[in-house]
Design a protein around this motif. Structure first.
Motif, short mmCIF file in Angstrom:
data_model
loop_
_atom_site.label_atom_id
_atom_site.label_comp_id
_atom_site.label_asym_id
_atom_site.label_seq_id
_atom_site.Cartn_x
_atom_site.Cartn_y
_atom_site.Cartn_z
N LYS A 100 -19.10 -15.48 -0.83
CA LYS A 100 -20.16 -16.49 -0.95
C LYS A 100 -19.99 -17.38 -2.17
CE LYS A 100 -23.38 -13.76 1.72
NZ LYS A 100 -24.68 -13.14 1.86
N LYS A 101 -18.76 -17.85 -2.37
CA LYS A 101 -18.53 -18.79 -3.47
C LYS A 101 -17.26 -19.60 -3.27
CE LYS A 101 -16.04 -15.69 -6.60
NZ LYS A 101 -15.88 -15.29 -7.99
N LEU A 102 -17.11 -20.60 -4.10
CA LEU A 102 -15.92 -21.46 -4.09
C LEU A 102 -14.69 -20.58 -4.28
CD1 LEU A 102 -15.12 -24.55 -4.17
CD2 LEU A 102 -15.04 -24.28 -6.65
N TRP A 103 -13.63 -20.90 -3.56
CA TRP A 103 -12.43 -20.07 -3.55
C TRP A 103 -11.22 -20.98 -3.74
CZ3 TRP A 103 -10.52 -18.55 1.97
CH2 TRP A 103 -9.25 -17.95 1.91
N LEU A 104 -10.62 -20.87 -4.92
CA LEU A 104 -9.37 -21.58 -5.17
C LEU A 104 -8.26 -20.73 -4.56
CD1 LEU A 104 -7.24 -23.44 -6.43
CD2 LEU A 104 -7.67 -22.34 -8.63
N LYS A 105 -7.71 -21.20 -3.47
CA LYS A 105 -6.66 -20.44 -2.76
C LYS A 105 -5.47 -20.21 -3.70
CE LYS A 105 -4.11 -19.02 0.73
NZ LYS A 105 -4.32 -17.65 1.21
N GLY A 106 -5.07 -18.95 -3.85
CA GLY A 106 -3.92 -18.64 -4.71
C GLY A 106 -4.31 -18.37 -6.15
N GLU A 107 -5.61 -18.28 -6.41
CA GLU A 107 -6.07 -18.09 -7.79
C GLU A 107 -5.47 -16.83 -8.42
OE1 GLU A 107 -10.33 -18.06 -8.13
OE2 GLU A 107 -10.24 -18.72 -10.22
N SER A 108 -5.44 -15.73 -7.65
CA SER A 108 -4.87 -14.49 -8.22
C SER A 108 -3.38 -14.35 -7.92
CB SER A 108 -5.64 -13.27 -7.71
OG SER A 108 -5.64 -13.23 -6.30
N SER A 109 -2.93 -14.84 -6.79
CA SER A 109 -1.53 -14.64 -6.37
C SER A 109 -0.59 -15.74 -6.88
CB SER A 109 -1.45 -14.62 -4.84
OG SER A 109 -1.85 -15.87 -4.31
N GLY A 110 -1.15 -16.87 -7.24
CA GLY A 110 -0.31 -18.02 -7.58
C GLY A 110 0.14 -18.79 -6.34
N HIS A 111 -0.25 -18.30 -5.16
CA HIS A 111 0.18 -18.94 -3.91
C HIS A 111 -0.76 -20.08 -3.53
CE1 HIS A 111 2.58 -15.10 -2.62
NE2 HIS A 111 3.01 -15.63 -3.74
N THR A 112 -0.74 -21.10 -4.35
CA THR A 112 -1.62 -22.25 -4.16
C THR A 112 -1.07 -23.19 -3.09
OG1 THR A 112 -0.47 -23.31 -5.97
CG2 THR A 112 -2.53 -22.21 -6.52
N GLN A 113 -1.92 -24.10 -2.68
CA GLN A 113 -1.55 -25.11 -1.67
C GLN A 113 -1.72 -26.49 -2.26
OE1 GLN A 113 -4.33 -23.93 1.39
NE2 GLN A 113 -2.83 -22.58 2.37
N GLU A 114 -0.62 -27.23 -2.37
CA GLU A 114 -0.68 -28.62 -2.84
C GLU A 114 -0.96 -29.52 -1.65
OE1 GLU A 114 2.82 -29.50 -5.25
OE2 GLU A 114 2.98 -27.35 -5.65
N VAL A 115 -2.04 -30.26 -1.73
CA VAL A 115 -2.53 -31.01 -0.58
C VAL A 115 -1.91 -32.41 -0.54
CG1 VAL A 115 -4.58 -31.92 0.56
CG2 VAL A 115 -4.67 -29.70 -0.59
N LYS A 116 -1.23 -32.71 0.55
CA LYS A 116 -0.56 -34.01 0.70
C LYS A 116 -1.43 -35.01 1.45
CE LYS A 116 3.10 -32.22 -1.19
NZ LYS A 116 3.45 -32.59 -2.57
N GLU A 117 -2.25 -34.49 2.37
CA GLU A 117 -3.08 -35.37 3.21
C GLU A 117 -4.21 -34.54 3.80
OE1 GLU A 117 -1.92 -39.01 6.12
OE2 GLU A 117 -1.26 -37.08 6.86
#
Lengths: 132, 132
Positions: free
Chosen positions: B58-75
């Motif tokens: 039930k909160k904002l979730w930065l994908k990859g915050e703990s794993s480092g597996h983030t997603q760079e958004v192109k579009e």
């Protein structure tokens, strides 16, 4: 077929659903996203034609029933938590009732949040669905 | 940015959401599906890094915050009824916490409804997230 052991955890109007994404099986273009209840998923697997659950009409929805723009299902995948399915399909006509091949025909501008048309129509909705 | 004029019609735990699909921007492989509230979508557009709304935490979730597996958004695209977004991303590491590049790593067998592994792991979750 035995009971499908997916997690129909998304609830709309009391109906238990999975998210269903349709993707062109050759180009991998994402065409649309909708919901399926267990009946819709079973029908899809049994017939090889995509069926969804319409949350507005609250009933089983054979995609393309009125337009003829059906989706022939080549493969169905599920995700890690089993609350979504991904259909690889051959799309007859266009997936979008507004006349586009994919429902995702507008881009969100990063700076303004405005929507910008980035795809071209492939049919005129009035010619398929009749005048409104 | 002005208020995003999307249809946050999906409700989970009282939170108003859109469905968010992430897709590899080069191969077009679908990686995952989750939800975004307005805050998550704004953060995604502002930072260029995918943020979702976690319906379990039930909160904002930065994908990859703990794993480092983030997603760079192109579009970012939206669909005809503006209740879903499609993110074209560059996925660092893998999208799936179970060790796969895509969360859609199992196929549903048409005749039996059974699940069959169709993708290979690209990392061992214990090495990224620690032992359970």
């Amino acid at each position: 077929m035995d009971k499908l052991d997916l997690n129909f955890r998304h609830e709309v109007g009391g109906e238990k659903l999975v998210i269903a994404i349709a993707q062109d099986h050759v180009s991998s273009e994402v065409l649309m996203v909708a919901y399926m209840n267990e009946e819709a998923l079973k029908k899809t697997l049994e017939t090889g034609i995509a069926h969804y659950y319409s949350t507005s009409r609250k009933k089983l929805w054979l995609k393309g029933e009125s337009s003829g723009h059906t989706q022939e299902v080549k493969e169905v995948l599920t995700d890690c938590d089993e609350d979504a399915v991904l259909l690889k399909v051959e799309q007859n006509g266009g997936a979008c009732h507004e006349g586009y091949y994919s429902c995702f025909f507008r881009k969100i501008e990063t700076d303004s949040g405005e929507l910008k048309l980035v795809k071209q129509k492939i049919f005129e909705p009035e010619q398929i669905y009749g005048e409104k």
